[in-house]
Design a protein around this motif. Structure first.
Motif, PDB file in Angstrom:
ATOM      1  N   GLU A 347       0.819  -1.222   0.000  1.00  0.00           N
ATOM      2  CA  GLU A 347       0.000   0.000   0.000  1.00  0.00           C
ATOM      3  C   GLU A 347       0.850   1.268   0.000  1.00  0.00           C
ATOM      4  O   GLU A 347       0.540   2.243  -0.694  1.00  0.00           O
ATOM      5  N   ILE A 348       1.922   1.236   0.780  1.00  0.00           N
ATOM      6  CA  ILE A 348       2.781   2.424   0.839  1.00  0.00           C
ATOM      7  C   ILE A 348       3.430   2.665  -0.522  1.00  0.00           C
ATOM      8  O   ILE A 348       3.497   3.795  -1.019  1.00  0.00           O
ATOM      9  N   ASP A 349       3.893   1.560  -1.154  1.00  0.00           N
ATOM     10  CA  ASP A 349       4.501   1.693  -2.486  1.00  0.00           C
ATOM     11  C   ASP A 349       3.490   2.225  -3.506  1.00  0.00           C
ATOM     12  O   ASP A 349       3.851   2.998  -4.397  1.00  0.00           O
ATOM     13  N   MET A 350       2.220   1.792  -3.372  1.00  0.00           N
ATOM     14  CA  MET A 350       1.207   2.276  -4.327  1.00  0.00           C
ATOM     15  C   MET A 350       1.054   3.788  -4.248  1.00  0.00           C
ATOM     16  O   MET A 350       0.894   4.468  -5.265  1.00  0.00           O
ATOM     17  N   PRO A 355       2.073   6.900 -10.441  1.00  0.00           N
ATOM     18  CA  PRO A 355       2.036   6.836 -11.914  1.00  0.00           C
ATOM     19  C   PRO A 355       2.168   5.405 -12.447  1.00  0.00           C
ATOM     20  O   PRO A 355       1.520   5.052 -13.437  1.00  0.00           O
ATOM     21  N   ASN A 356       2.983   4.600 -11.786  1.00  0.00           N
ATOM     22  CA  ASN A 356       3.127   3.209 -12.249  1.00  0.00           C
ATOM     23  C   ASN A 356       1.870   2.396 -11.981  1.00  0.00           C
ATOM     24  O   ASN A 356       1.545   1.486 -12.749  1.00  0.00           O
ATOM     25  N   VAL A 357       1.156   2.725 -10.905  1.00  0.00           N
ATOM     26  CA  VAL A 357      -0.115   2.049 -10.634  1.00  0.00           C
ATOM     27  C   VAL A 357      -1.089   2.376 -11.776  1.00  0.00           C
ATOM     28  O   VAL A 357      -1.751   1.484 -12.324  1.00  0.00           O
ATOM     29  N   SER A 358      -1.123   3.635 -12.156  1.00  0.00           N
ATOM     30  CA  SER A 358      -1.999   4.035 -13.268  1.00  0.00           C
ATOM     31  C   SER A 358      -1.609   3.321 -14.562  1.00  0.00           C
ATOM     32  O   SER A 358      -2.467   2.883 -15.323  1.00  0.00           O
ATOM     33  N   ARG A 359      -0.303   3.233 -14.788  1.00  0.00           N
ATOM     34  CA  ARG A 359       0.171   2.557 -16.005  1.00  0.00           C
ATOM     35  C   ARG A 359      -0.317   1.116 -16.043  1.00  0.00           C
ATOM     36  O   ARG A 359      -0.823   0.650 -17.069  1.00  0.00           O
TER      37      ARG A 359
END
Ligand SMILES: *Cc1c(COP(=O)(O)O)cnc(C)c1O
Length: 602
Positions: A347-350, A355-359
């Motif tokens: 969760e913290i990394d998200m 932007p990478n989560v969106s990608r």
């Protein structure tokens, strides 16, 4: 094992084969052979890199003519393929290396070689024919057990892709080289470079296996293995049994090569960085993995594993990701193949890597938050493993670095080894030599470094430098310099070196670069470190950020902060002006722009 390619005669074909990096090239100076070189211009041979032995092949030729052709073409080796005597053979050894060839059949008397033992440098054992070689047929290789002299030998006669596995099983202590000829041709004298390249891979892999590669139990020295819960055993065992066969399959190779070329954009350039070369006083080359589709080396492994998953009949892919880079690469290849994709992420990394989560979402993947523990990479890994245990039949787990239980470290290293394979060829084009003095790469889990080192591991004269992230300093308590701070233990299913407390709890690593923020290194790295085959060093956040800025402003390339660590190491090294130095530019800096901007206050 050394490789000789024999029977070349056409200029472009000679250059193409030389670029593959054979140890010996053979030129047939015997008018009756369909591979006779005829009036081949001397410049063609002069253009061959000095590291390759140029061999003139003669059949019952006069000493005068042999000497003439040695001088004309600059042969450093002669192969005497007729009925030449020991004394005749010995006469050339003051200026060249001498190989004496014999046709072998089941009745061959190895006793006749005794008179030659002190008069030649090598023997060659070829299939006995009515003519002088070139039959395309093999002889019974068991007969080699009868050869007991101390002169090393070349094996010739009918060696092909179909019997290389048999060749690799020959364990004679004097077996020095294979001679590849008619079974690698499109017509007599014209070699099929694709086939030769495949053969070179197989032959060189064999050597790696023996020396620094994984053994049949999944270990590199003290490291590796598969430390997994019993419930994961069937999944990992299935992979272990299948991966080599699948990877070596011709269809797999063809599909992998095609995607590498047309989807990823390989070969990635080997760029001679001229301003860097001037600054650091050596020839500095960047291996441009940053130019790959999706911006780093990670796509090489993701493509390899998705093709493997397809052949295993898997319908669903899972992965874990820390910074999101591996998640994006995995989501990319799943979109490409139309396969369902679930990526676990702390969760913290998200939050940190939005932007990478969106990608990943845009690419059609489901991103599953890991909300236990520290809510970072190791918790995402635990969630992914839980998923895999629950879905053993239809799901493949794509691990993103040379870590995890065997066979992952070996499998990922093989997919990434395309980096050094290309580099060797490209170095011949740039420098005339296949081997540089130094190879540098950054190490998180170690996949770009292993890909960059792979085909140089056996070449002991090449110095390998692996750069870890020191974070705010090795002793600051905020670091990811694993070999400096770690001890041996088990992490993510393999025995390796990791950062841990005295009672074995994993210490949270820190680096400004998300990709290097990992508490361990792959088991093969732990081995290379322990036996000193590679040097492990570390670079701080500040040093890496400065190096990233320098590269941007001196070469017009904004590197990933991970790759900037490797670049920063240049500041700490002393070179000779003639040194060739290759740095793996593992990724581009677009993803790090925010971090660069905050750091430098642009
Ligand atoms: C992920 C990543 C790394 C670190 O991973 P390795 O497995 O050590 O290669 C390095 N560079 C870039 C650009 C990355 O994305």
């Amino acid at each position: 094992m050394k490789i000789k390619v024999c029977g070349l005669k056409q200029p472009e074909n000679i250059a193409a084969v030389a670029a593959l990096g054979a140890n010996y090239l053979g030129f047939i100076c015997y008018g009756r052979s369909p591979r006779y070189i005829g009036a081949l211009p001397v410049e063609v041979l002069a253009a061959i890199p000095a590291s390759i032995h140029k061999t003139g092949v003669f059949v019952n030729e006069t000493a005068q003519n042999i000497n003439l052709l040695i001088d004309k073409y600059g042969f450093d080796t002669v192969q005497l393929h007729g009925d030449e005597s020991p004394e005749f053979s010995n006469a050339f050894r003051n200026k060249v290396t001498v190989i004496k060839a014999f046709g072998v059949d089941n009745e061959f008397d190895f006793g006749q070689l005794e008179n030659y033992a002190n008069n030649v440098d090598y023997f060659m054992f070829d299939t006995k024919t009515s003519g002088y070689g070139g039959s395309g047929k093999t002889f019974n290789w068991d007969i080699l057990n009868n050869y007991r002299l101390n002169v090393p030998f070349f094996l010739s006669g009918g060696i092909s892709l179909d019997n290389l596995d048999e060749v690799k099983k020959i364990s004679h202590p004097q077996f020095y080289a294979v001679d590849l000829n008619s079974r690698f041709e499109t017509e007599p004298g014209i070699k099929n470079t694709d086939k030769l390249e495949q053969a070179f891979d197989i032959i060189k892999n064999k050597t790696l296996q023996m020396k620094y590669g994984v053994n049949e139990h999944g270990y590199y020295g003290d490291f590796g293995g598969a430390y997994i819960p019993e419930m994961l055993y069937p999944n990992v065992e299935e992979l272990r049994q299948q991966y080599i066969n699948i990877i070596n399959d011709a269809d797999f190779k063809a599909e992998f090569d095609d995607l590498m070329k047309n989807y990823v954009g390989r070969p990635s350039p080997l760029y001679h960085a001229k301003r860097y070369s001037e600054k650091y006083g050596a020839n500095i080359f960047f291996k441009r993995e940053d130019l790959n589709h999706t911006g780093s080396h990670k796509i090489n492994n993701a493509i390899g594993q998705i093709l493997l998953a397809k052949r295993l009949g898997k319908k669903r892919i899972i992965a874990e990701t820390g910074a999101g880079q591996h998640g994006v690469a995995t989501a990319t290849v799943c979109a490409l193949m139309g396969i369902e994709c679930v990526v676990y992420m702390g969760e913290i990394d998200m939050a940190r890597q939005a932007p990478n989560v969106s990608r990943m979402k845009m690419l059609g993947a489901t991103v599953m938050p890991a909300s236990s523990g520290s809510k970072t990479l190791k918790d995402a890994t635990n969630e992914a493993l839980r998923d895999w245990i629950a879905n053993p039949v239809d799901t493949h787990y794509i691990i993103g670095s040379v870590v995890g239980p065997y066979p992952y470290p070996d499998m990922v290293a093989r997919f990434q080894s395309i980096i050094s394979k290309e580099t060797k060829k490209q170095l011949v084009e740039h420098t005339g030599k296949e081997l540089p003095e130094y190879v540098l790469a950054c190490v998180g889990g170690g996949s770009n470094a292993m890909g960059m080192f792979y085909h140089f591991l056996d070449d002991e004269q090449v110095k390998l430098v692996a750069v870890e992230a020191a974070g705010k300093g090795v002793d600051s308590g905020h670091s990811a310099a694993t070999t400096f701070l770690g001890q041996e233990g088990v992490l993510h299913g393999s025995r390796t070196i990791l950062m841990q407390t005295p009672d074995g709890q994993v210490i949270e690593p820190y680096s400004i670069s998300a990709g290097l923020d990992y508490p361990g290194i792959g088991p093969q790295h732990a081995h290379l470190y322990k036996i000193n085959r590679a040097q492990y060093v570390s670079v701080t956040d500040d040093e890496a950020m400065q190096a990233g800025l320098l590269c941007s402003q001196m070469e017009g390339i904004i590197p990933a902060i991970e790759s900037s660590h490797a670049l920063a190491q240049l500041e700490k090294m002393k070179f000779n002006p003639s040194d060739n130095v290759v740095i793996c530019l593992s990724g581009r800096g677009d993803k790090d722009l925010d971090t660069f901007i905050k750091y430098f206050g642009y």
